[in-house]
Design an enzyme around this catalytic site. Structure first.
Site, PDB file in Angstrom:
ATOM      1  CE  LYS A  15      -3.707  -2.590   0.470  1.00  6.79           C
ATOM      2  NZ  LYS A  15      -2.630  -3.660   1.198  1.00  6.79           N
ATOM      3  CB  THR A  61       8.412  -3.975   3.926  1.00  3.95           C
ATOM      4  OG1 THR A  61       7.404  -5.037   3.866  1.00  3.95           O
ATOM      5  CG2 THR A  61       8.061  -4.814   1.508  1.00  3.95           C
ATOM      6  CE  LYS A  65      10.189  -4.462   7.362  1.00  6.25           C
ATOM      7  NZ  LYS A  65       9.330  -3.369   8.362  1.00  6.25           N
ATOM      8  CG  ASN A  86      11.334   1.172   8.119  1.00 11.17           C
ATOM      9  OD1 ASN A  86      12.240   1.786   8.864  1.00 11.17           O
ATOM     10  ND2 ASN A  86       9.639   1.193   8.514  1.00 11.17           N
ATOM     11  CG  ASP A 102       8.621  -0.648  11.019  1.00 13.15           C
ATOM     12  OD1 ASP A 102       8.022  -0.939  10.375  1.00 13.15           O
ATOM     13  OD2 ASP A 102       9.550  -1.869  10.694  1.00 13.15           O
ATOM     14  CB  ALA A 127      10.821 -12.520  20.610  1.00 14.99           C
ATOM     15  NE  ARG A 151       2.552 -19.691  18.491  1.00 10.37           N
ATOM     16  CZ  ARG A 151       2.075 -20.478  18.749  1.00 10.37           C
ATOM     17  NH1 ARG A 151       2.426 -21.875  18.811  1.00 10.37           N
ATOM     18  NH2 ARG A 151       0.446 -20.469  17.895  1.00 10.37           N
ATOM     19  CG  HIS A 153      10.748 -18.940  27.528  1.00 11.35           C
ATOM     20  ND1 HIS A 153      10.137 -17.106  28.134  1.00 11.35           N
ATOM     21  CD2 HIS A 153      11.409 -18.998  29.067  1.00 11.35           C
ATOM     22  CE1 HIS A 153      10.683 -16.945  29.203  1.00 11.35           C
ATOM     23  NE2 HIS A 153      11.518 -17.453  29.718  1.00 11.35           N
TER      24      HIS A 153
END
Length: 273
Positions: A15, A61, A65, A86, A102, A127, A151, A153
């Site tokens: 966009k 993007t 990056k 970015n 961002d 993360a 997920r 850790h």
């Protein structure tokens, strides 16, 4: 006419040309903004060629990056913290400056929706690169606590350790999450796959703010789930997209565009872009 691009793969869905064309019209800046979709291994060559041929700046993007971070001549403090770039600007002295807008875009959109950050308790899901880019700007708002859940850790622990000098940031497993949060931010791409982070419904209450960095023509799965659990304030990432673009435009042109009308136009045209 000054030329700008967004580099990505894929990038045809972007966009950014629509947004920056509206910014340019609003601020009476003469520029053109296009798309570039090089193969992953050709990004560095394409980037250098764009600037060698007179390009003034670009957005970067997924998945470029981190490559951009390594390719620029100089980094802004927020890009250095984020570990990713970015936004790139060719400065007047011929230096490629890498920036990351961002996190600033996220904070600006949260504030535009009246979400209080100072003194709040924030839960950040994920993360990866999106979380990393958000941490410094979020911590600069001085929340009471920011908890990262992921997920894997160990990745959350590592990220929390890297940013602990900036504020009260910690890591927790999904299984052990509890207590009261004022804001939950989903930085994962789970919504793109139609999936949900493994959150317990007890974390959702009527006064919590829910933010998903992903967006679509309809509610993301995470937002739909949170509404079903009783959350009254839910925001997707479309405003963040516009706000980070405004920050990039300001880096390039030295003039800050307004975002409200552009966001309205984007929402109106989202299904056709």
């Amino acid at each position: 006419m000054d030329r700008y691009l967004v580099f990505g793969h894929p990038v045809r869905h972007s966009k950014s040309p629509f947004i920056h064309t509206l910014f340019a019209r609003q601020t009476q800046q003469e520029l053109e903004y296009g798309l570039a979709e090089p193969a992953v291994e050709e990004f560095a060559t394409s980037l250098r060629a764009f600037f060698a041929q007179g390009g003034k700046g670009c957005n970067v993007t997924v998945p470029f990056k981190e490559q951009a971070f390594a390719l620029v001549d100089r980094l802004s403090p927020r890009a250095r913290r984020a570990g990713a770039v970015n936004t790139i600007k060719l400065t007047d002295d011929g230096v490629l400056l890498g920036d990351n807008t961002d996190g600033a875009g996220l904070v600006a959109d949260l504030k535009a929706h009246g979400v209080a950050l100072a003194g709040s308790r924030i839960l950040l899901l994920g993360a990866g690169g999106a979380a990393r880019g958000a941490l410094a700007p979020l911590l600069a708002e001085q929340p009471e606590a920011l908890v990262i859940a992921n997920r894997t850790h160990a990745r959350a622990e590592q990220l929390a350790a890297e940013f602990r000098d900036l504020g009260a940031v910690s890591a927790q497993t999904y299984e052990r999450l509890g207590g009261h949060f004022d804001l939950i931010i989903n930085s994962t791409s789970a919504s793109l796959q139609g999936e949900l982070p493994p959150l317990v419904p007890a974390l959702i209450h009527a006064d919590i703010a829910i933010y998903d960095m992903m967006y679509g023509a309809t509610d993301t799965p995470f937002i739909a789930w949170a509404k079903g659990q009783g959350a009254r304030q839910t925001v997707d990432g479309l405003g963040m997209l516009v706000e980070q673009a405004a920050e990039a435009f300001t880096v390039w042109r030295g003039i800050r565009p307004g975002t409200k009308q552009v966001l309205r136009e984007l929402k109106r045209n989202l299904g056709t872009l």
